[in-house]
Design an enzyme around this catalytic site. Structure first.
Site, PDB file in Angstrom:
ATOM      1  N   GLY A   1       0.845  -1.183   0.000  1.00 52.02           N
ATOM      2  CA  GLY A   1       0.000   0.000   0.000  1.00 52.02           C
ATOM      3  C   GLY A   1       0.882   1.234   0.000  1.00 52.02           C
ATOM      4  O   GLY A   1       2.021   1.182   0.474  1.00 52.02           O
TER       5      GLY A   1
ATOM      6  N   GLN B   1       3.332   9.902   0.626  1.00 55.50           N
ATOM      7  CA  GLN B   1       4.585   9.144   0.620  1.00 55.50           C
ATOM      8  C   GLN B   1       5.401   9.368  -0.649  1.00 55.50           C
ATOM      9  O   GLN B   1       6.546   8.938  -0.729  1.00 55.50           O
ATOM     10  CB  GLN B   1       4.306   7.650   0.801  1.00 55.50           C
ATOM     11  CG  GLN B   1       3.737   7.323   2.182  1.00 55.50           C
ATOM     12  CD  GLN B   1       3.600   5.835   2.370  1.00 55.50           C
ATOM     13  OE1 GLN B   1       2.613   5.249   1.963  1.00 55.50           O
ATOM     14  NE2 GLN B   1       4.603   5.201   2.969  1.00 55.50           N
TER      15      GLN B   1
ATOM     16  N   CYS C   1       6.399   0.212   7.307  1.00 53.22           N
ATOM     17  CA  CYS C   1       5.986   1.329   6.455  1.00 53.22           C
ATOM     18  C   CYS C   1       7.125   1.689   5.510  1.00 53.22           C
ATOM     19  O   CYS C   1       8.283   1.742   5.925  1.00 53.22           O
ATOM     20  CB  CYS C   1       5.635   2.529   7.333  1.00 53.22           C
ATOM     21  SG  CYS C   1       5.150   3.989   6.403  1.00 53.22           S
ATOM     22  N   LEU C   2       6.780   1.942   4.249  1.00 51.78           N
ATOM     23  CA  LEU C   2       7.805   2.294   3.265  1.00 51.78           C
ATOM     24  C   LEU C   2       8.496   3.604   3.636  1.00 51.78           C
ATOM     25  O   LEU C   2       9.622   3.845   3.209  1.00 51.78           O
ATOM     26  CB  LEU C   2       7.180   2.407   1.871  1.00 51.78           C
ATOM     27  CG  LEU C   2       6.482   1.142   1.345  1.00 51.78           C
ATOM     28  CD1 LEU C   2       5.916   1.393  -0.043  1.00 51.78           C
ATOM     29  CD2 LEU C   2       7.431  -0.043   1.337  1.00 51.78           C
TER      30      LEU C   2
ATOM     31  N   HIS D   1      -3.745   1.384   7.845  1.00 52.30           N
ATOM     32  CA  HIS D   1      -2.421   2.011   7.753  1.00 52.30           C
ATOM     33  C   HIS D   1      -2.443   3.146   6.715  1.00 52.30           C
ATOM     34  O   HIS D   1      -1.947   4.246   6.968  1.00 52.30           O
ATOM     35  CB  HIS D   1      -1.404   0.924   7.371  1.00 52.30           C
ATOM     36  CG  HIS D   1       0.004   1.377   7.232  1.00 52.30           C
ATOM     37  ND1 HIS D   1       1.004   1.007   8.112  1.00 52.30           N
ATOM     38  CD2 HIS D   1       0.601   2.173   6.309  1.00 52.30           C
ATOM     39  CE1 HIS D   1       2.152   1.559   7.726  1.00 52.30           C
ATOM     40  NE2 HIS D   1       1.932   2.274   6.627  1.00 52.30           N
ATOM     41  N   GLU D   2      -3.045   2.861   5.551  1.00 49.08           N
ATOM     42  CA  GLU D   2      -3.050   3.867   4.472  1.00 49.08           C
ATOM     43  C   GLU D   2      -4.005   5.019   4.795  1.00 49.08           C
ATOM     44  O   GLU D   2      -3.697   6.176   4.489  1.00 49.08           O
ATOM     45  CB  GLU D   2      -3.416   3.212   3.141  1.00 49.08           C
ATOM     46  CG  GLU D   2      -2.488   2.080   2.687  1.00 49.08           C
ATOM     47  CD  GLU D   2      -1.016   2.439   2.731  1.00 49.08           C
ATOM     48  OE1 GLU D   2      -0.666   3.617   2.554  1.00 49.08           O
ATOM     49  OE2 GLU D   2      -0.190   1.530   2.986  1.00 49.08           O
TER      50      GLU D   2
ATOM     51  N   HIS E   1      -2.270   7.338   6.962  1.00 44.42           N
ATOM     52  CA  HIS E   1      -1.347   8.222   6.231  1.00 44.42           C
ATOM     53  C   HIS E   1      -2.058   9.496   5.770  1.00 44.42           C
ATOM     54  O   HIS E   1      -1.524  10.599   5.894  1.00 44.42           O
ATOM     55  CB  HIS E   1      -0.771   7.508   5.004  1.00 44.42           C
ATOM     56  CG  HIS E   1       0.504   6.757   5.260  1.00 44.42           C
ATOM     57  ND1 HIS E   1       1.632   7.352   5.789  1.00 44.42           N
ATOM     58  CD2 HIS E   1       0.832   5.464   5.038  1.00 44.42           C
ATOM     59  CE1 HIS E   1       2.603   6.446   5.892  1.00 44.42           C
ATOM     60  NE2 HIS E   1       2.144   5.294   5.453  1.00 44.42           N
TER      61      HIS E   1
END
Ligand code: ZN
Length: 228
Positions: free
Chosen positions: A84, A89, A134-135, A176-177, A180
């Site tokens: 995701g 990001q 997380c990226l 999670h997304e 963000h």
């Protein structure tokens, strides 16, 4: 969200839900990735990650700018081996995320959501504790409790209503997304001490992760995404 070791990407015969609806077949990488270009991923500390994102406006829905942002986000997510990715990001202050994420029942979920709103389901008192990463916090994972089942409502890039239900690992991804887009990282939900530990481990791991993303980017540019 970064892929955890617990997650298994479905094989070619896995069932696929695109924008919440079952589809007959689907390629290994979302077609958007073929048209997108890989962007740099913002990291913890970048202001755009730590404030709520601007909602996608009516004038942007159906536009080429939004469509190409989503294309870029897909290929950027694949290059980073994520499941995701939210627009902030890649440095864009807009409430949008993309996903390509398996759930715990072997279903692969692919799509994007603009202006996501999270609604927990009735049985959401069930919490699952699992590894999450997380990226934008490259490298480490940490255990975090989250509701097992959620529904996210929002719009697609053309402004049509979408509703995406998820359970297990995919429910985690949806939360999670959506977090963000509200300016929240998963590490903000961790106890202070664990958060500090994660950030220290990130310092050790990030070089290797960035190198791997660079190699994946070359592989994708070499035709893996179907581009030329
Ligand atoms: Zn993330």
């Amino acid at each position: 969200m970064s892929e955890s070791s617990a997650a298994q990407r479905g094989g070619a015969r896995a069932r696929v839900r695109l924008q919440g609806a079952l589809v007959e077949s689907f390629p290994e990488l979302a077609p958007e990735a073929r048209r997108g270009r890989i962007r740099d991923i913002t990291e913890v500390g970048a202001p755009v990650l730590h404030r709520p994102c601007r909602r996608v406006g009516d004038a942007e829905l159906g536009g080429a700018g939004l469509a190409s942002l989503i294309e870029d986000m897909f290929v950027t997510m694949y290059a980073a081996e994520g499941v995701g990715l939210a627009a902030n990001q890649v440095g864009v202050d807009l409430a949008v995320f993309v996903y390509d994420c398996p759930d715990d029942d072997g279903v692969r979920h692919v799509g994007h959501v603009c202006n996501p709103v999270l609604a927990e389901r009735e049985d959401s008192q069930l919490l699952a504790v699992e590894d999450e990463g997380c990226l934008s916090v490259p490298g480490p994972h940490a255990e975090l409790a989250r509701p097992e089942h959620v529904v996210v409502g929002g719009l697609d890039r053309d402004g049509s209503r979408v509703e995406v239900a998820g359970s297990g690992y995919f429910a985690r991804c949806l939360q999670h997304e959506t977090d963000h887009t509200l300016g929240r990282l998963y590490i903000d939900r961790l106890p202070k001490r664990t958060r500090r530990k994660v950030l220290r481990r990130m310092e050790d791991m990030r070089g290797e992760v960035v190198q791997r993303r660079r190699e994946n980017a070359e592989w994708l540019a070499g035709g893996a995404a179907g581009g030329s």
